[in-house]
Design a protein around this motif. Structure first.
Motif, PDB file in Angstrom:
ATOM      1  N   ILE A   1       0.854  -1.191   0.000  1.00  0.00           N
ATOM      2  CA  ILE A   1       0.000   0.000   0.000  1.00  0.00           C
ATOM      3  C   ILE A   1       0.883   1.232   0.000  1.00  0.00           C
ATOM      4  O   ILE A   1       1.747   1.381   0.857  1.00  0.00           O
ATOM      5  N   ASN A   2       0.684   2.071  -0.995  1.00  0.00           N
ATOM      6  CA  ASN A   2       1.456   3.311  -1.041  1.00  0.00           C
ATOM      7  C   ASN A   2       0.645   4.447  -0.461  1.00  0.00           C
ATOM      8  O   ASN A   2      -0.481   4.681  -0.874  1.00  0.00           O
ATOM      9  N   VAL A   3       1.214   5.112   0.480  1.00  0.00           N
ATOM     10  CA  VAL A   3       0.527   6.264   1.051  1.00  0.00           C
ATOM     11  C   VAL A   3       1.018   7.485   0.281  1.00  0.00           C
ATOM     12  O   VAL A   3       2.206   7.778   0.276  1.00  0.00           O
ATOM     13  N   ASN A   4       0.112   8.123  -0.377  1.00  0.00           N
ATOM     14  CA  ASN A   4       0.539   9.278  -1.150  1.00  0.00           C
ATOM     15  C   ASN A   4       0.642  10.492  -0.255  1.00  0.00           C
ATOM     16  O   ASN A   4      -0.335  11.156   0.032  1.00  0.00           O
ATOM     17  N   ALA A   5       1.843  10.727   0.191  1.00  0.00           N
ATOM     18  CA  ALA A   5       2.014  11.873   1.066  1.00  0.00           C
ATOM     19  C   ALA A   5       2.084  13.112   0.214  1.00  0.00           C
ATOM     20  O   ALA A   5       2.639  13.090  -0.877  1.00  0.00           O
ATOM     21  N   ARG A   6       1.493  14.163   0.763  1.00  0.00           N
ATOM     22  CA  ARG A   6       1.624  15.412   0.044  1.00  0.00           C
ATOM     23  C   ARG A   6       3.028  15.910   0.302  1.00  0.00           C
ATOM     24  O   ARG A   6       3.385  16.293   1.398  1.00  0.00           O
ATOM     25  N   GLN A   7       3.813  15.831  -0.724  1.00  0.00           N
ATOM     26  CA  GLN A   7       5.198  16.257  -0.560  1.00  0.00           C
ATOM     27  C   GLN A   7       5.349  17.503  -1.408  1.00  0.00           C
ATOM     28  O   GLN A   7       5.062  17.495  -2.600  1.00  0.00           O
TER      29      GLN A   7
ATOM     30  N   VAL B   1      19.692  10.079  12.168  1.00  0.00           N
ATOM     31  CA  VAL B   1      18.453   9.770  12.885  1.00  0.00           C
ATOM     32  C   VAL B   1      17.298  10.627  12.368  1.00  0.00           C
ATOM     33  O   VAL B   1      16.145  10.230  12.408  1.00  0.00           O
ATOM     34  N   ALA B   2      17.612  11.809  11.805  1.00  0.00           N
ATOM     35  CA  ALA B   2      16.547  12.664  11.281  1.00  0.00           C
ATOM     36  C   ALA B   2      16.210  12.330   9.824  1.00  0.00           C
ATOM     37  O   ALA B   2      15.347  12.941   9.223  1.00  0.00           O
ATOM     38  N   GLU B   3      16.911  11.338   9.289  1.00  0.00           N
ATOM     39  CA  GLU B   3      16.662  11.024   7.883  1.00  0.00           C
ATOM     40  C   GLU B   3      15.275  10.412   7.709  1.00  0.00           C
ATOM     41  O   GLU B   3      14.508  10.840   6.858  1.00  0.00           O
TER      42      GLU B   3
ATOM     43  N   VAL C   1      10.423  22.215   8.961  1.00  0.00           N
ATOM     44  CA  VAL C   1      11.718  22.361   8.292  1.00  0.00           C
ATOM     45  C   VAL C   1      11.523  22.825   6.854  1.00  0.00           C
ATOM     46  O   VAL C   1      10.723  22.262   6.098  1.00  0.00           O
ATOM     47  N   LYS C   2      12.216  23.880   6.480  1.00  0.00           N
ATOM     48  CA  LYS C   2      12.093  24.401   5.125  1.00  0.00           C
ATOM     49  C   LYS C   2      13.430  24.297   4.371  1.00  0.00           C
ATOM     50  O   LYS C   2      13.462  24.261   3.155  1.00  0.00           O
ATOM     51  N   TYR C   3      14.510  24.291   5.132  1.00  0.00           N
ATOM     52  CA  TYR C   3      15.825  24.222   4.497  1.00  0.00           C
ATOM     53  C   TYR C   3      16.588  23.015   5.027  1.00  0.00           C
ATOM     54  O   TYR C   3      16.652  22.817   6.241  1.00  0.00           O
ATOM     55  N   VAL C   4      17.140  22.255   4.100  1.00  0.00           N
ATOM     56  CA  VAL C   4      17.998  21.150   4.518  1.00  0.00           C
ATOM     57  C   VAL C   4      19.408  21.430   4.023  1.00  0.00           C
ATOM     58  O   VAL C   4      19.586  21.854   2.877  1.00  0.00           O
TER      59      VAL C   4
ATOM     60  N   GLY D   1      14.095  15.407   1.072  1.00  0.00           N
ATOM     61  CA  GLY D   1      12.646  15.352   1.279  1.00  0.00           C
ATOM     62  C   GLY D   1      12.192  15.978   2.586  1.00  0.00           C
ATOM     63  O   GLY D   1      11.070  16.451   2.707  1.00  0.00           O
ATOM     64  N   ARG D   2      13.085  16.011   3.576  1.00  0.00           N
ATOM     65  CA  ARG D   2      12.716  16.598   4.880  1.00  0.00           C
ATOM     66  C   ARG D   2      12.361  18.073   4.771  1.00  0.00           C
ATOM     67  O   ARG D   2      11.756  18.627   5.662  1.00  0.00           O
ATOM     68  N   ALA D   3      12.768  18.714   3.662  1.00  0.00           N
ATOM     69  CA  ALA D   3      12.501  20.144   3.515  1.00  0.00           C
ATOM     70  C   ALA D   3      11.113  20.408   2.945  1.00  0.00           C
ATOM     71  O   ALA D   3      10.662  21.548   2.929  1.00  0.00           O
ATOM     72  N   GLY D   4      10.446  19.376   2.486  1.00  0.00           N
ATOM     73  CA  GLY D   4       9.186  19.618   1.796  1.00  0.00           C
ATOM     74  C   GLY D   4       7.962  19.087   2.502  1.00  0.00           C
ATOM     75  O   GLY D   4       6.958  18.777   1.888  1.00  0.00           O
ATOM     76  N   ARG D   5       8.018  18.979   3.809  1.00  0.00           N
ATOM     77  CA  ARG D   5       6.877  18.426   4.538  1.00  0.00           C
ATOM     78  C   ARG D   5       5.769  19.446   4.735  1.00  0.00           C
ATOM     79  O   ARG D   5       4.596  19.109   4.628  1.00  0.00           O
ATOM     80  N   THR D   6       6.128  20.670   5.040  1.00  0.00           N
ATOM     81  CA  THR D   6       5.069  21.630   5.376  1.00  0.00           C
ATOM     82  C   THR D   6       4.859  22.698   4.304  1.00  0.00           C
ATOM     83  O   THR D   6       3.930  23.470   4.376  1.00  0.00           O
TER      84      THR D   6
END
Ligand code: ADP
Ligand code: MG
Length: 778
Positions: free
Chosen positions: A204-210, A386-388, A396-399, A434-439
């Protein structure tokens, strides 16, 4: 009836995975194994256990009364995620609990249990049916940690067995549900491996809004000093770009401490009213300054590496330890930049709220990253891997990605291991970005060129099973009566040589018979949460009243060297004298302040204390590093286990506490498994007698029987003598390279002995033996 508060409820509804609840639960009820893929932060870890709970799993009166188990490769995640889920469900810590090697909140009331994958592997040895559980969620499967891989292989068998037994008439046994979760779509090793799952499990793929993340490569790749480069980049972002959190990826605890300090200096955050952050910050600052100035920095030394190697296995997976392991002492050079003009406080840009994040940090300190930063500040988290994927930091906006990762490498034939900082994989770099595009839309700054990325980065990280020694897991498997390890359904099988080597070592230790079957001794060994060779030491340790000492020793060996390392002891440094002269010169150049002199005096004093302490703990026996460990463990307990003791003895409090806990744990297991043996943890344990010391050294030798080194001069019948072990060559069974006694060994300054056993080989500029004990002739 689930009680969630309004805020939690609202936050949950925003998580992409909540849109898939129905599809997920349907798939689970129709299939024994389900794979869920979803971007980091989509809600897998916190929500899937709750879906199961709401569907009645874990409810004593339902069809699926067993506990919901969730495994994690990292202790941090097990602890913090259980707290989070308990809070979301308004349940107690006993109901939503965790278990890691040193700690547990489990109780008979437990419904949801987070644990490290090592803990579950150990449970399997006693209960192959996992009868306590209704469902097992294996999380972070994309990381391909050793224990996760083994666990997936084993549960594929448990599943079959539970299914068969549940069909029997009047059976009380219910089928088990397995859910494998991954942050990437690369799950073909699990779905396409017919040996593992005959029927390919649904994915099952969860389509996260990225949100889109723009990737910025550096034009050029800095040579070695990625810390300065990172510092410059963060300064630029903070002074020039709109608000939004910054997440920095570095390779280890040391680098993180250095960068945090630099950033806090540059953009200080000072709040007028009482605020604990400030005092915490000051405290941390103070610690870091001390560390830097005295260059006595906390780190796990070689023995910690051993944990990972040998102990892989049985205890918890300890991905985290790599973070704190110093590959070499060169990076202490970075400290020098503290004084240059970069350090001038920048008051224009506003304060930066800088938080470190790595696994050895206390849980409490780790949880701070989830709280919103103080008003008027910008959040900047400086983290390891660990934050990966394990922890998602909000906002987070900048990585900023240094592109590096610290990984242990292990040579199967020679047993030589090393920590290597190398490029991470393309897949990891993309996770980091990808951590920069969560919000919202974000930016990722890669401190390396696109050419390096394209040409030098591997597509994926190599699964850990191909990088680690595996005798621990092999023994674990044997104790589950999995005899033909060669046929075991590994997601990606290690080569046969490696498996054979592990079996050979176990035979050496008497854990397996010549047919590769587990012996009685092997079974007893497998009950201890420690490496097979340490178990062996325990079992043969029941002579001359040595057992309490051996328990203390193997606990310390398992946890890792608690001593804080003095960088001046390192091989790359020349004598202390030269060091001093160098200091003098630079002081003259920069104009000596009083403060400098004071600091220098202080440094001298501290260094003297440091050496005195080393000497004191070597007093028990000057021919074994391992007995030095025993000395400090005994003294710590004797003096009440205080932080003050740790400070004045240059040991890490966290390590000492873990050793203390492990001693208790092992003592209990001994009492349960060895009737007639009477041991307890005696806080006032007397130092061992001369006879006992001799016996202890023999036991240590037996535990490391395959790790004997002979002085080369003995083989060559040379009559040359030496006053210290410096540059004296030794030969081992496994490697062609000459090996040397490491400068941190208490044997270093003595006349070189002919025969020693070593705890590990570690490669930097040379191959070093660490944890050395002189072989005692009987
Ligand atoms: P995944 O496992 O898919 O990566 P998680 O379930 O870990 O996702 O996280 C879902 C969300 O919950 C994330 O946005 C994360 O920031 C948030 N979250 C997780 N733990 C905490 C916590 N302790 N405090 C606040 N927010 C948290
Ligand atoms: Mg997760």
């Amino acid at each position: 009836p689930v009680k969630r508060n309004k805020k939690t409820q609202e936050a949950r509804m925003k998580l992409p995975i909540c849109g898939e609840e129905q599809a997920i639960m349907e798939a689970i009820s129709n299939n024994p194994v389900v794979i869920i893929c979803g971007e980091t932060g989509s809600g897998k870890t916190t929500q899937v256990p709750q879906f199961l709970y709401e569907a009645g799993y874990g409810n004593k009166d339902s069809d699926n009364p067993g506990i919901i188990g969730i495994t994690q490769p990292r202790r941090v995640a097990a602890v913090s995620m259980s707290k989070r889920v308990a809070q979301e469900l308004s349940l107690s810590e006993q109901e939503v609990s965790y278990q890691i090697r040193y700690d547990a909140t489990t109780s008979p009331k437990t419904i949801i249990k987070f644990m490290t994958d090592g803990v579950l592997l150990r449970e399997l040895a006693n209960d192959f049916l996992l009868s306590k559980y209704s469902s097992i969620i294996i999380d972070e499967a994309h990381e391909r940690s050793l224990n996760t891989d083994i666990l997936i292989g084993v549960v594929s068998r448990v599943l079959k067995l539970r299914a068969e037994l549940s069909e029997e008439e009047k059976s009380k046994i219910k089928p088990l549900k397995i859910i494998i979760m991954s942050a990437t779509l690369r799950v073909s090793d699990f779905t396409q491996n017919k040996n593992l799952f005959v029927m390919a499990p649904p994915v099952i793929n969860v389509n996260a809004r990225q949100f889109p993340v723009s990737i910025h490569f550096n034009k050029r790749t800095p040579d070695i000093d990625h810390i300065s480069e990172t510092f410059k980049k963060v300064c630029k972002i903070h002074t020039r770009l709109p608000h939004g959190g910054i997440l920095v990826f570095l390779t280890g605890q040391n680098e993180i401490s250095i960068l945090c300090r630099k950033l806090r200096r540059k953009f200080p955050y000072i709040k007028q009213n009482q605020d604990t952050y400030m005092s915490r910050q000051l405290l941390e600052e103070k610690e870091i300054i001390n560390e830097a100035v005295e260059k006595v920095r906390e780190c796990l030394t070689a023995k910690q590496a051993d944990i990972e190697t040998e102990d892989l296995d049985i205890g918890d997976k300890e991905v985290e330890e790599a973070e704190s392991f110093d590959t070499d002492s060169e990076d202490s050079e970075d400290i020098k930049d503290f004084d240059n003009d970069e350090m001038i406080v920048d008051q224009h840009a506003g304060p930066l709220y800088v938080l470190p994040l790595y696994s050895l940090l206390s849980t409490h300190a780790q949880l701070r990253v989830f709280e919103p930063p103080p008003e008027g500040t910008r959040l900047c988290v400086v983290a390891t891997n660990v934050a990966e994927t394990s922890l998602t930091i909000p906002g987070v906006k900048y990585v900023v990605d240094c592109g590096k990762v610290k990984e242990r490498q292990y040579d199967v034939t020679t047993g030589v291991q090393s920590y290597v900082v190398g490029w991470t994989s393309k897949a990891s770099a993309d996770q980091r970005a990808g951590r920069a595009g969560r919000t919202g839309p974000g930016h990722c700054y890669r401190l390396y060129s696109s050419a390096v990325f394209n040409d030098q980065f591997q597509q994926f990280t190599v699964p850990e099973i191909h990088r680690m020694p595996i005798e621990g897991v092999v023994l674990q498997m044997k104790s589950m009566n999995i005899d033909t390890v060669l046929n075991f359904p590994f997601p990606t099988p290690p080569d046969h040589d490696k498996l054979r080597k592990a079996e050979n070592l176990l035979q050496y230790l008497g854990a397996l018979n010549e047919n590769g079957r587990i012996t009685e001794l092997g079974r007893t060994m497998a009950t201890f949460p420690i490496a097979p060779r340490f178990s062996k030491m325990l079992i043969i340790g029941q002579q001359h009243g040595c057992l309490p000492y051996i328990i203390a020793i193997v606990s310390a060996l398992t946890v890792g060297d608690p001593f804080i390392k003095d960088f001046h002891l390192d091989n790359n440094r020349n004598s202390d004298e030269e060091e001093e002269n160098e200091d003098d010169r630079s002081n003259e150049l920069s104009g000596i302040h009083k403060e400098n002199i004071l600091q220098k005096e202080r440094r001298k004093l501290i260094r003297k204390n440091f050496y005195d302490v080393q000497k004191k703990h070597s007093g028990l026996d000057p021919t074994s590093d391992i007995l030095k460990l025993l000395s400090v463990v005994g003294a710590y307990e004797y003096e009440g286990g205080t932080d003050k003791f740790c400070e004045s003895n240059f040991v890490r409090p966290k390590a000492m506490q873990e050793i203390h806990k492990l001693r208790g744990q092992i003592t209990n297991i001994v009492q349960m498994n060895c009737p007639g043996v009477d041991v307890c943890v005696d806080p006032k344990m007397k130092p061992p007698s001369t006879i006992q010391i001799k016996a202890l050294k023999q036991i240590i030798t037996a535990g490391f029987i395959d790790q004997v080194a002979i002085r080369k001069g003995v083989i060559e019948k040379s009559s040359k003598t030496f006053s210290s072990t410096r540059n004296v060559e030794y030969c081992t069974m496994w490697t062609e390279d000459d090996v040397f006694i490491h400068p941190t060994s208490i044997l270093y300054h003595n006349k070189p002995p002919n025969f020693v056993v070593y705890q590990e080989l570690h490669k930097t500029s040379k191959v070093w033996m660490k944890g050395v004990t002189v072989v005692e002739s009987s």
